[in-house]
Write a protein that holds these residues in place. Structure first.
Motif, PDB file in Angstrom:
ATOM      1  N   GLY A 239      17.645  -8.454  22.869  1.00 62.90           N
ATOM      2  CA  GLY A 239      17.236  -8.735  23.976  1.00 62.90           C
ATOM      3  C   GLY A 239      18.333  -8.160  25.155  1.00 62.90           C
ATOM      4  N   ALA A 240      19.586  -8.488  24.680  1.00 60.79           N
ATOM      5  CA  ALA A 240      20.616  -8.039  25.543  1.00 60.79           C
ATOM      6  C   ALA A 240      20.778  -6.439  25.800  1.00 60.79           C
TER       7      ALA A 240
ATOM      8  N   GLY B 279      28.321  -8.692  27.150  1.00 60.72           N
ATOM      9  CA  GLY B 279      28.976  -9.897  27.437  1.00 60.72           C
ATOM     10  C   GLY B 279      28.315 -11.298  28.032  1.00 60.72           C
ATOM     11  N   PHE B 280      27.467 -10.934  28.859  1.00 62.37           N
ATOM     12  CA  PHE B 280      26.740 -12.174  29.307  1.00 62.37           C
ATOM     13  C   PHE B 280      25.916 -13.047  28.126  1.00 62.37           C
ATOM     14  N   CYS B 281      25.715 -12.400  26.877  1.00 64.59           N
ATOM     15  CA  CYS B 281      24.728 -12.930  26.049  1.00 64.59           C
ATOM     16  C   CYS B 281      25.523 -13.823  24.951  1.00 64.59           C
ATOM     17  N   ILE B 282      27.012 -13.730  25.274  1.00 61.32           N
ATOM     18  CA  ILE B 282      27.776 -14.585  24.248  1.00 61.32           C
ATOM     19  C   ILE B 282      27.517 -16.017  24.412  1.00 61.32           C
ATOM     20  N   SER B 283      27.501 -16.671  25.400  1.00 57.98           N
ATOM     21  CA  SER B 283      26.959 -18.143  25.290  1.00 57.98           C
ATOM     22  C   SER B 283      25.342 -18.388  24.874  1.00 57.98           C
ATOM     23  N   ALA B 284      24.763 -17.597  25.259  1.00 65.25           N
ATOM     24  CA  ALA B 284      23.347 -17.713  24.669  1.00 65.25           C
ATOM     25  C   ALA B 284      23.211 -17.502  23.118  1.00 65.25           C
TER      26      ALA B 284
END
Length: 427
Positions: A315-316, A146-151
């Motif tokens: 990477g995620a 989930g954290f990688c969405i904006s990246a």
């Protein structure tokens, strides 16, 4: 000549950022602040807070963050002037193939941070809501991807998220420090508190510097979008000296009062469990997306691919796996490792730019660069050795030793080449 970027390569992973794609100071500053507003920095500050009295603690934080800000600002200036990030500048410093060394080092550290942040968010949520520990692993998987969405979106995604998260984190800092000051009996009470742990000033400054030196080395991923060297320096100092300084200060402040370094326990003791969950979630997200973005940029350079989005997802996945394997417990050793082996990379890049290239790189796509730049690689090795064996502030020793080593080797190499060329001339 840089060709126009396609939608897949809109963040220019393998080329200089053209002038028409540069961002405003406010935009870049928000992204960098979102990056440096990181919970792990509060943990590092907490370790300092339990080891020193109030005045010494402030001095340690001031020195550590000033050194970090200065280091990151010099790299930011080079990035703005060239439009290149650290991974691409490494080609000039270490060679076309040799630059993969810095790609590996920087990519590994960023994915280590990503793993730690992912594990931290899952553990925080379980601890602060009373959920069963069985939820930790599934939550790590959810947060890891989930954290990688904006990246995945790119610079635009990072900027929009930071617009919400940075003000929210400033509010949490203000509230937490106000409560800690009151609980500590004001400035007089804080000055009277006796530290419960023991740590040398050199080790403490190394910890403060090392906490975000990897991020400072790769902040060029955003400062290359600056419209001028001055804008890059201002934004970087605001983020790494002031922003990172605030994060270490709030962690140290709380630890000094409550005599524990765990920021979660401090927030719970302050009655900020609910607010803390929301704020820390936003706080971690703004750093997590920047971290996995850094990994993707380093990965693109290592494998010479423009598929940044694919590398981001990979990477995620790696970060999530490390989180599940227990990265949460490895923070302090990880920080010491970063403070030793990352700064020499920046030292070599600085010396290479100002000494070897005289502050003007040729066009990256047409430059004739060797596979391995031996002076750069040798200087990195000497800088790392100096940092590893130094009883003083390891990151500073690493930067200075690597920069001096490169300058001396370069000057000596040029002198030898000129001497040989002179001898080869016909009489």
């Amino acid at each position: 000549m840089n060709h126009p970027a396609t939608p897949q390569e809109q963040d220019y992973p393998l080329s200089a950022v053209p002038l028409e794609a540069r961002k405003s100071l406010a935009s870049m500053g928000l992204v960098l602040l979102g990056f440096t507003f990181f919970t792990a920095t509060m943990w590092a500050g907490g370790s300092v807070g339990t080891a020193f009295d109030f005045q010494t603690m402030l001095l340690v934080l001031l020195i550590g963050n000033l050194l970090l800000g200065t280091y990151a600002a010099i790299l930011a200036f080079i990035a703005a002037r060239t439009g290149l990030n650290t991974a691409l500048m490494s080609r000039f410093a270490f060679g076309q193939v040799g630059s993969k060394l810095s790609d590996f080092i920087l990519g590994f550290t960023q994915i280590g941070w990503y793993a730690w942040g992912t594990a931290t968010m899952a553990i925080l949520l379980v601890k602060m809501t009373g959920l069963s520990q069985a939820w930790e692993m599934p939550l790590m998987v959810v947060f890891g991807f989930g954290f990688c969405i904006s990246a995945f979106i790119g610079y635009r995604g990072l900027e929009w998220l930071s617009r919400f998260a940075v003000p929210a984190m400033i509010i949490l800092i203000a509230v937490s420090m106000t409560i800690a000051t009151n609980d500590g009996g004001g400035l007089a009470g804080l000055s009277a508190i006796v530290p419960s742990e023991d740590m040398s000033m050199a080790a403490a400054i190394t910890l403060v510097f090392g906490t975000f030196v990897s991020g400072g080395t790769q902040a060029t991923n955003w400062t290359r979008f600056a419209r001028s060297g001055k804008a890059a320096v201002v934004a970087t100092l605001a983020a790494f000296f002031i922003g990172n300084g605030l994060m270490t200060l709030v962690g140290a402040f709380g630890a000094l009062v409550y005599q524990q370094a765990d920021i979660v326990d401090i927030l719970v003791a302050q009655g900020l469990a609910t607010l803390g969950i929301l704020m820390l979630f936003l706080n971690l997200w703004t750093t997590q997306d920047n971290t996995v973005y850094n990994f993707a940029v380093a990965g693109c350079n290592m494998f010479r691919t423009r598929r940044r989005k694919l590398v981001t997802v990979v990477g995620a996945g790696v970060g999530t796996l490390l989180a599940v394997l227990g990265m949460y417990e490895w923070l302090i050793p990880f920080l010491i490792l970063l403070g030793t082996f990352i700064p020499p990379v920046g030292g070599v890049i600085m010396a290479n730019y100002f000494v070897a290239w005289r502050a003007r790189y040729p066009d990256l796509e047409t430059a004739s660069l060797p596979a391995f730049n031996l002076p750069g690689l040798a200087a990195y090795g000497l800088g790392s050795l100096a940092a590893y064996t130094s009883p003083w502030i390891a990151p500073v020793v690493g930067v200075v030793a690597a920069a001096l080593a490169f300058a001396l080797i370069h000057v000596a190499t040029v002198a030898v080449k000129e001497r040989r060329a002179e001898m080869m001339k016909p009489v």
